[in-house]
Structures are given as C-alpha cells and as structure tokens.
Design a protein around this motif. Structure first.
Motif, PDB file in Angstrom:
ATOM      1  N   THR A  40       0.688  -1.224   0.037  1.00  0.00           N
ATOM      2  CA  THR A  40      -0.077   0.037   0.054  1.00  0.00           C
ATOM      3  C   THR A  40       0.801   1.306   0.076  1.00  0.00           C
ATOM      4  O   THR A  40       0.367   2.509  -0.238  1.00  0.00           O
ATOM      5  CB  THR A  40      -0.808  -0.073   1.538  1.00  0.00           C
ATOM      6  OG1 THR A  40      -0.036   0.066   2.449  1.00  0.00           O
ATOM      7  CG2 THR A  40      -1.840  -1.034   1.158  1.00  0.00           C
ATOM      8  N   PRO A  49      -1.150   3.782  -6.039  1.00  0.00           N
ATOM      9  CA  PRO A  49      -2.024   3.044  -6.846  1.00  0.00           C
ATOM     10  C   PRO A  49      -3.422   3.140  -6.719  1.00  0.00           C
ATOM     11  O   PRO A  49      -4.021   3.243  -5.643  1.00  0.00           O
ATOM     12  CB  PRO A  49      -1.618   1.515  -6.224  1.00  0.00           C
ATOM     13  CG  PRO A  49      -1.301   1.975  -4.789  1.00  0.00           C
ATOM     14  CD  PRO A  49      -0.618   3.316  -4.866  1.00  0.00           C
ATOM     15  N   PRO A  50      -4.083   2.923  -7.858  1.00  0.00           N
ATOM     16  CA  PRO A  50      -5.622   3.194  -8.060  1.00  0.00           C
ATOM     17  C   PRO A  50      -6.496   1.822  -7.940  1.00  0.00           C
ATOM     18  O   PRO A  50      -7.422   1.653  -7.880  1.00  0.00           O
ATOM     19  CB  PRO A  50      -5.753   3.527  -9.331  1.00  0.00           C
ATOM     20  CG  PRO A  50      -4.658   3.281 -10.108  1.00  0.00           C
ATOM     21  CD  PRO A  50      -3.578   2.998  -9.233  1.00  0.00           C
ATOM     22  N   TRP A  51      -5.440   0.747  -7.532  1.00  0.00           N
ATOM     23  CA  TRP A  51      -6.206  -0.659  -7.404  1.00  0.00           C
ATOM     24  C   TRP A  51      -4.975  -1.286  -6.432  1.00  0.00           C
ATOM     25  O   TRP A  51      -4.127  -0.902  -5.886  1.00  0.00           O
ATOM     26  CB  TRP A  51      -6.100  -1.431  -8.624  1.00  0.00           C
ATOM     27  CG  TRP A  51      -4.936  -1.266  -9.425  1.00  0.00           C
ATOM     28  CD1 TRP A  51      -3.591  -1.450  -9.172  1.00  0.00           C
ATOM     29  CD2 TRP A  51      -4.753  -0.575 -10.889  1.00  0.00           C
ATOM     30  NE1 TRP A  51      -2.687  -1.078 -10.096  1.00  0.00           N
ATOM     31  CE2 TRP A  51      -3.377  -0.702 -11.176  1.00  0.00           C
ATOM     32  CE3 TRP A  51      -5.536   0.146 -11.599  1.00  0.00           C
ATOM     33  CZ2 TRP A  51      -2.622  -0.242 -12.189  1.00  0.00           C
ATOM     34  CZ3 TRP A  51      -5.017   0.540 -12.859  1.00  0.00           C
ATOM     35  CH2 TRP A  51      -3.572   0.644 -13.137  1.00  0.00           C
ATOM     36  N   ARG A  52      -5.578  -2.518  -5.882  1.00  0.00           N
ATOM     37  CA  ARG A  52      -4.752  -3.371  -5.230  1.00  0.00           C
ATOM     38  C   ARG A  52      -3.580  -4.009  -6.197  1.00  0.00           C
ATOM     39  O   ARG A  52      -3.908  -4.607  -7.055  1.00  0.00           O
ATOM     40  CB  ARG A  52      -5.380  -4.527  -4.458  1.00  0.00           C
ATOM     41  CG  ARG A  52      -4.708  -5.529  -3.620  1.00  0.00           C
ATOM     42  CD  ARG A  52      -5.437  -6.728  -3.218  1.00  0.00           C
ATOM     43  NE  ARG A  52      -4.820  -7.250  -2.087  1.00  0.00           N
ATOM     44  CZ  ARG A  52      -3.887  -8.350  -1.970  1.00  0.00           C
ATOM     45  NH1 ARG A  52      -3.440  -8.731  -2.971  1.00  0.00           N
ATOM     46  NH2 ARG A  52      -3.723  -8.758  -0.859  1.00  0.00           N
ATOM     47  N   TRP A  54      -0.418  -6.036  -7.653  1.00  0.00           N
ATOM     48  CA  TRP A  54      -0.139  -7.581  -7.894  1.00  0.00           C
ATOM     49  C   TRP A  54       1.149  -7.811  -6.982  1.00  0.00           C
ATOM     50  O   TRP A  54       2.235  -7.998  -7.312  1.00  0.00           O
ATOM     51  CB  TRP A  54       0.198  -7.853  -9.346  1.00  0.00           C
ATOM     52  CG  TRP A  54      -1.124  -7.602 -10.114  1.00  0.00           C
ATOM     53  CD1 TRP A  54      -2.297  -6.831  -9.887  1.00  0.00           C
ATOM     54  CD2 TRP A  54      -0.839  -8.054 -11.371  1.00  0.00           C
ATOM     55  NE1 TRP A  54      -3.053  -6.892 -10.958  1.00  0.00           N
ATOM     56  CE2 TRP A  54      -2.497  -7.460 -11.855  1.00  0.00           C
ATOM     57  CE3 TRP A  54      -0.308  -8.640 -12.481  1.00  0.00           C
ATOM     58  CZ2 TRP A  54      -2.882  -7.805 -13.169  1.00  0.00           C
ATOM     59  CZ3 TRP A  54      -0.704  -8.961 -13.734  1.00  0.00           C
ATOM     60  CH2 TRP A  54      -2.096  -8.610 -14.075  1.00  0.00           C
ATOM     61  N   SER A  79      -9.846 -12.671  -7.415  1.00  0.00           N
ATOM     62  CA  SER A  79      -8.763 -12.363  -7.236  1.00  0.00           C
ATOM     63  C   SER A  79      -7.575 -13.497  -7.583  1.00  0.00           C
ATOM     64  O   SER A  79      -7.902 -14.655  -7.739  1.00  0.00           O
ATOM     65  CB  SER A  79      -8.686 -11.850  -5.646  1.00  0.00           C
ATOM     66  OG  SER A  79      -8.755 -13.185  -4.775  1.00  0.00           O
ATOM     67  N   GLU A  84      -6.976 -12.706   0.061  1.00  0.00           N
ATOM     68  CA  GLU A  84      -6.408 -11.421   0.278  1.00  0.00           C
ATOM     69  C   GLU A  84      -6.110 -11.199   1.717  1.00  0.00           C
ATOM     70  O   GLU A  84      -7.410 -11.084   2.419  1.00  0.00           O
ATOM     71  CB  GLU A  84      -6.949 -10.358  -0.516  1.00  0.00           C
ATOM     72  CG  GLU A  84      -6.964 -10.588  -1.996  1.00  0.00           C
ATOM     73  CD  GLU A  84      -7.635  -9.398  -2.854  1.00  0.00           C
ATOM     74  OE1 GLU A  84      -8.175  -8.844  -2.336  1.00  0.00           O
ATOM     75  OE2 GLU A  84      -7.204  -9.258  -3.964  1.00  0.00           O
ATOM     76  N   GLU A 568      -0.404  -2.086 -14.355  1.00  0.00           N
ATOM     77  CA  GLU A 568      -1.117  -2.801 -12.998  1.00  0.00           C
ATOM     78  C   GLU A 568      -0.060  -3.909 -12.531  1.00  0.00           C
ATOM     79  O   GLU A 568      -0.031  -4.206 -11.310  1.00  0.00           O
ATOM     80  CB  GLU A 568      -2.295  -3.595 -13.582  1.00  0.00           C
ATOM     81  CG  GLU A 568      -3.091  -4.102 -12.343  1.00  0.00           C
ATOM     82  CD  GLU A 568      -4.667  -4.520 -12.760  1.00  0.00           C
ATOM     83  OE1 GLU A 568      -5.371  -4.658 -12.030  1.00  0.00           O
ATOM     84  OE2 GLU A 568      -4.812  -4.643 -14.283  1.00  0.00           O
TER      85      GLU A 568
END
Length: 713
Positions: A40, A49-52, A54, A79, A84, A568
């Motif tokens: 994070t 990051p706009p997402w989780r 990898w 996922s 997660e 991503e």
C-alpha cells in the motif's frame, strides 16, 4: 573470586538458543501467508496505486508438492489466488489454485442453521487462523466452526468442529462459483454418506466426496444468479469430516483417487504425512548462519517454488490429453508450467531438487506437442526451449529428446504455432510494431522488441540441443538467428527500440513509459534493453565501450520511476529496474561483465532485504509470485548461485546470505557452499579445491558434490 550468576546464565542461554535453532526444522520456518498481504505504500510501489497492486497473489492453504489438490480459503473470488490478507470474510474453501486468476474450483463452506443463499460468508480473524505446509486452520466466527484442511496429491480432507456441537450441521457446495466463468455443474447424492459431481470452467473437474455424517438431502436454494447446493446432515456428535477426491477424467477416477490415497487414514495422519513430504523436500537445502528472518524468507520461498506445475493424472495413470481424449500413460501428467515467468529460475530449481517431476513435466510438454504439432508456451516467448535444453544439458533424461527437439525446431520455423510472427522474424530478423501517435499502456501491438529478444534467446537454446544431437546445419542457422536481438538496438539511445515494418525506428519513443504489448511485453525500454543472457559480451559490444555500457546500466538503476506511469503489474523499482515483474530479473548481475561485481552485490542485497516480506505485516512481495519465479529468485540468490542463462548448465556466483549451505542434489550427491569470512565482496572462488577463473561455476562440478568455497572480504 566468585563468578556472578548472570555471567554463568548468559552462556547457558546462548547454548540453549543455539540448540533450539539447531532443532528447528526447515518446514517450521515456512510462513504460508508470505505473499498474501497487500502493498500500500507508494514508496514501495513507485506510484500511488488506484487498485490493489499485484503483490504475491499466493494462497495460504493446504497442498503437498506439485499436487492436483491445493485446498485453500477464498476471501474474494476473482482475485489472484482467491485469498487477500486484508479481507475479513471467508466464502469457501476451494480445491484448486495457482495464483493466476483461474481455478479455485469446487468451493465448499461448512455452516449451521438456516442458509441465506445471498449472504453466507463468515467473518474471521487472523488471531484465530494458522497454517503450515500441508495444513490450514481458521475459526469461522459466524457459525462457531473451527475448520481444518489437509490434503494429499489428489484428495482434500476437511475437519469441521462445531461449537457446542451446534445443529443442524450443513455444507454449502457452491458449484456456480470459481475464479473462472462456470459453464456447467452437477451434484448428486451417492448412498447415505457420499456425494459426487463436476464443475466445468476452462476444464471439467470431477469430484467424489464422503462424509462421516449421514446426508439427509441436498437442498437447492435459489439465489439471485444461480442455485446453491446445501447438504443437510443428520444429527450427530463430533466433528464433521469430508474426504474428497478430484479428477480431470471422471467421477469414477475421483472416487478411486480418494480410496487409494486416503482410504481410512485419520485427519491427523494425513496432516502429518503432508508435513513430512514438505520436510523431505525442504531439507534438501540446509542453511546455517544468517538471521532467523532470512531463514523464514528462504524456506517460505523454497516452499512456494514447489506448488506449480500441478499434477493432472490419476492414480490409474489416466489423464485428459490436449485433444480432450482420455489417455493412460506411464508417467505423471502435469499442467503447462508458467513458462514465461519460471523458465528463468524456478524450473532450474525444480530440476535440481525434484528431477523426477521435471522429467514428467517435460514428457507432458512433449505429449502436448506430439498431439498438436508444436510444444506450447505460456503467455509469451517460446521458453520450453531453454527449459528442455537446460534440463538435458544438466543431465536429466527419461524423455524422448529427439521428439522434443523436432517439435522445438517446428516452433522456431513454422508459422501458425507457438511463435507468433515467426515468418516476419525469419524474413527480416526482427518483429515490427505499428507507429502509434500517442501510445498508452494498453496500446495493442506485437510486442516486437520483446519477441525479437526472446526468440533470439530461444533460438540459442534450441541450437544447444541441435549441437548435442549432431544437427550441424540447424545449429548454424539457429546460432546465426540468435544474434537477431542486435537488430533492435538503437545506437542513438543505447536502448532496444521498436521498428516499423520498413525497418525505420518507431518515432514516438519514450524509454521510461511501460507497455503491456506495444514494443515491449509488460515493460519499458529500460527494463527490456539488457536481455541477451546467451551473448552478454556481444550486447556490451554494441556500446561505445564497457564504460559506456556501465553508464547505461547505472542509469537503469538510478533514473527515478515516474509516478505518473502506472501499469497494473509493473511496480517496486530501483530506478527503472522492476523487481515486481520478471523481464529484467537477471539484470542486477550485469555488472559482473564489466568487472564490477561489487555493484551487482549491492543491488542483490537491496533486493533481498527490501522486496521480500514487505508492508505493514511483513507478508507482502514486491510483485506477483508467478508460480514461484519470484520466490525461486530469492532462493538462488540467497545461496549464492543464479542460473543467469537457464539454457546453459552453469551458474553465476554471488555472496550468499548464509555461512554454509548443504544442497542434496540428484543421485545422492551433496553440494556444500561455504561463505568464507563475512564480507560482501568476492575475493576468490574454488570448486573442489580448484580455483575458478571468473564468476561462473559448472553444473557438472556442483552435481558431482564438490565443495564450493566463496571467499569474501
């Protein structure tokens, strides 16, 4: 004078601590949650990051090495591996896994009382969760159920202990869900205690399960999108136990797998056997020295390296072939390896530790090729070539190498097979891309730079087999083609650059901008430009001098990543170098080739200390583990050996983390790696007492069990 009690106590405590360390087995160091937590912090990621991101995408559940059944909790369908760490609800325990957004088949969840088909997941906490190789446990708060899982190669074993023996006991079998789109499914009762069926996604998976409780009925609850099968058990006392066999062939085979692998064994017996199988594998590498944290990371990564490829044949030898037919073979049939990722290191490690599995993986690849005309690849490149060539040159036999070679030669020369645009590559010596005015990360293209570089290396790999098999004309042809990587080199930038169909350079060139498949595959120019592991001296020769090459290499590791460039699966950087994805994982070793190995070592140390066990919980990886490639990178680098060119039977030597490593290799031989002194600069290398010139050691010397001594200061 009387000795103070404290001075007497200190040596005793140290002696006790050393005994405890000596008694700790490799399997006890493994943390199966490593790689499940998110990254994070933008400082670790390289951008906001706009997402989780990898990071890892691995599963913490029960499996034995390279098994068909990999039984793990699902906290989020869709996922990477279904689990997660930051989530707090479990929806199922699924029986297959990998970490590539697929599988997670045959999901089951124990419940009690009435079931809401739209809301049945159970909250849980990590305080009431535990796992170690071959075993997983969690307390389902909603239902007061302690769930435990263990497994064999082809079967899963569930034990559910209900708080206060709650009634009624039920089991959800959510066949409408997996990590893939479900096309069909079926479940039916078979006698008083068994149920069976199948689930169809990308493959058809059969199951046969037996409960120690009588099954009163299978209810079909109507949900908003699909029916939800729920098993109602008759009243009884004691834990509910579910034994389930899987097969990709038939329900009968699933039942036979169950009977022959589990039989009447108790849960605790199966759990102990699963742990013992991991202990036998992990103890093939014993390390001493280093910190406890380094050992935890090391053995956790070693564990993670041996979950894929996964078994697909049944106890009776049957499997489904590439054409969909049932075949009975005299070898174990395995899934396609994650070749674009793990040919770099993991498949070499597999051959060193599990040669029987490796041989069967190659036989599986050859069978696929004999049915289709081409040996398949995974995702990109043609990296069965370095895998098979490297395995053969390291002495692995037991497969039809002539058939493998002929198929790889077809891959390299026939359009319409494994290598897209091979006709253009043969005609021009490179693969072009279109000229796009304003390309973005997702711009579609041929990934022509990456393909040209990778095909050049694959050509070299097939050439090695041609030489072994005395095919001089094709050896000469392939070795000439292995130089095609040079056609992508732009002297004006010192980088590999895309070409148009007419041979001109692509005009809109930003070497820091990453693409998924425009010029580069999941990389930018910096992360792609130093890939020529078969001809690194030739690569350096493209530059004005070694000093010029070194300056470009310095730039790779020092030009800051632009935080506005977001892709991503490209994250965690040292300058432009990306540890979070595979394409440049050999680049830290490049300083060796300009006489500056100490610069390589500084980067290797940074990667090992910074990018493994990251984040708040210390459980994140810098990127997707990709079926063990990220983990195997750590294993090799930590012991001071790396397969810089995996097709070649040799390894580049670096400074190990550990003072001593004993590595049980094939045919009962043991390699001992000794780090002499505690420095970070190599001053000398000997193998079997003989001085090594340079920094490469031969696989034949290591396999002979000669002692490798790495002197440092």
């Amino acid at each position: 004078m009387k000795t103070p009690k404290l001075l007497i106590l200190i040596p005793l405590l140290l002696s006790s601590a050393l005994r405890m360390e000596a008694q700790k087995r490799p399997v006890e160091y493994v943390n199966t949650f490593l790689g499940t937590a998110p990254l994070t912090d933008p400082a670790d990621i390289g951008f906001k990051p706009p997402w989780r991101v990898w990071a890892g995408l691995v599963f913490p559940g029960a499996s034995v090495p390279n098994a068909m059944v990999q039984l793990s909790p699902i906290t989020k369908f869709g996922s990477g591996a279904g689990y997660e760490y930051e989530n707090n609800v479990i929806y199922a325990f699924a029986h297959t896994n990998k970490g590539h957004w697929n599988l997670c088949n045959i999901p089951m969840l124990p419940v009690s009382g009435d079931v809401n088909p739209e809301d049945f997941g159970s909250p849980f906490s990590h305080a009431k969760e535990s796992a170690h190789p071959g075993y997983y446990q969690v307390y389902l708060d909603r239902y007061g159920i302690n769930a435990e899982l263990t497994s064999t190669l082809r079967t899963g074993y569930h034990r559910y202990t209900y708080k206060d023996n709650a009634q009624p006991k039920k089991l959800i079998v959510n066949l409408a869900r997996s990590n893939e789109r479900i096309r069909d499914w079926k479940i039916e009762q078979d006698g008083d205690n068994a149920f069976k069926g199948f689930q169809v996604a990308s493959e058809k998976i059969y199951f046969y399960a037996v409960s120690n409780y009588t099954i009163k009925q299978i209810e079909m609850l109507k949900g908003e999108k699909a029916q939800l099968p729920v098993l109602d058990f008759a009243s009884g006392s004691g834990p509910v136990e579910i034994r389930i066999g899987l097969s990709f062939v038939s329900t009968d085979n699933a039942k036979e797998n169950l009977q022959k692998e589990l039989g009447n064994k108790s849960f605790d017996t199966v759990k102990a056997e699963a742990s013992a199988s991991w202990q036998a594998l992990l103890s093939k590498i014993q390390v001493s020295g280093g910190t406890e944290r380094q050992k935890e990371l090391f053995y956790s990564c070693l564990y993670r390296s041996f979950l894929w490829p996964a078994l697909r044949s049944d106890v009776n030898g049957e499997h489904i072939d590439e054409k969909g037919a049932v075949v009975k073979a005299n070898f174990q049939y395995y899934t396609l390896p994650s070749l674009w990722d793990d040919y770099r290191n993991k498949l070499v490690l597999l051959g060193m530790i599990s040669p029987e599995v490796t041989v069967d993986v190659i036989r599986s690849l050859v069978e696929r090729g004999e049915k289709t005309g081409f040996i398949p690849t995974f995702f990109h490149g043609d990296h069965a070539a370095p895998f098979i060539a490297g395995s053969y040159l390291r002495g692995l036999r037991g497969y039809d190498v002539r058939s493998a070679y002929n198929l790889l030669l077809r891959n390299a020369t026939v359009e319409g097979g494994t290598r897209p645009y091979i006709g253009e590559y043969m005609e021009k010596g490179f693969i072009s891309d279109p000229d796009v005015a304003n390309p973005v990360v997702e711009t579609k293209g041929k990934a022509g730079v990456t393909k040209t570089l990778e095909y050049s290396y694959d050509d070299y790999s097939v050439a090695l087999l041609a030489k072994e098999l005395n095919d001089q004309p094709n050896y000469d042809m392939l070795m000439k083609r292995s130089q095609n990587y040079k056609h992508m080199f732009d002297p004006s930038t010192g980088l590999m650059r895309g070409r148009l169909d007419n041979g001109e350079w692509i005009k809109n060139f930003n070497p820091q901008y990453p693409y998924y498949e425009y010029m580069y595959r999941e990389a930018n120019a910096w992360e792609s430009s130093f890939f020529a592991p078969h001809d690194t001296d030739g690569l350096i020769g493209l530059y004005k001098s070694k000093a010029d090459f070194e300056q470009h290499l310095d730039s790779l590791f020092t030009i800051p990543w632009n935080p506005n460039y977001i892709a991503e699966n490209i994250n965690s950087f040292i300058g432009q170098y990306c540890q979070g994805n595979q394409p440049d994982h050999s680049f830290p070793f490049l300083y060796y080739f300009v006489g500056k190995p100490e610069k390589s070592q500084a980067i290797l140390n940074t990667i090992m200390s910074r990018f493994y066990g990251m984040g708040e919980q210390g459980l994140a990886l810098s990127g997707m583990d990709d079926a063990g490639e990220m983990s195997s990178w750590y294993v090799f680098t930590a012991i001071g050996l790396y397969p810089y060119s995996p097709a070649d039977p040799r390894y580049i030597v670096s400074v190990p983390l550990f003072q001593k490593t004993t590595f049980r290799l094939n045919e009962g031989k043991t390699l001992t790696i000794v780090k002499k002194n505690a420095g970070e600069r190599i001053t000398g290398i000997t193998v079997g007492g003989k001085k090594v010139n340079g920094y490469f050691v031969e696989d034949s010397d290591l396999e002979a069990g000669k002692e490798l001594v790495i002197a440092t200061q």
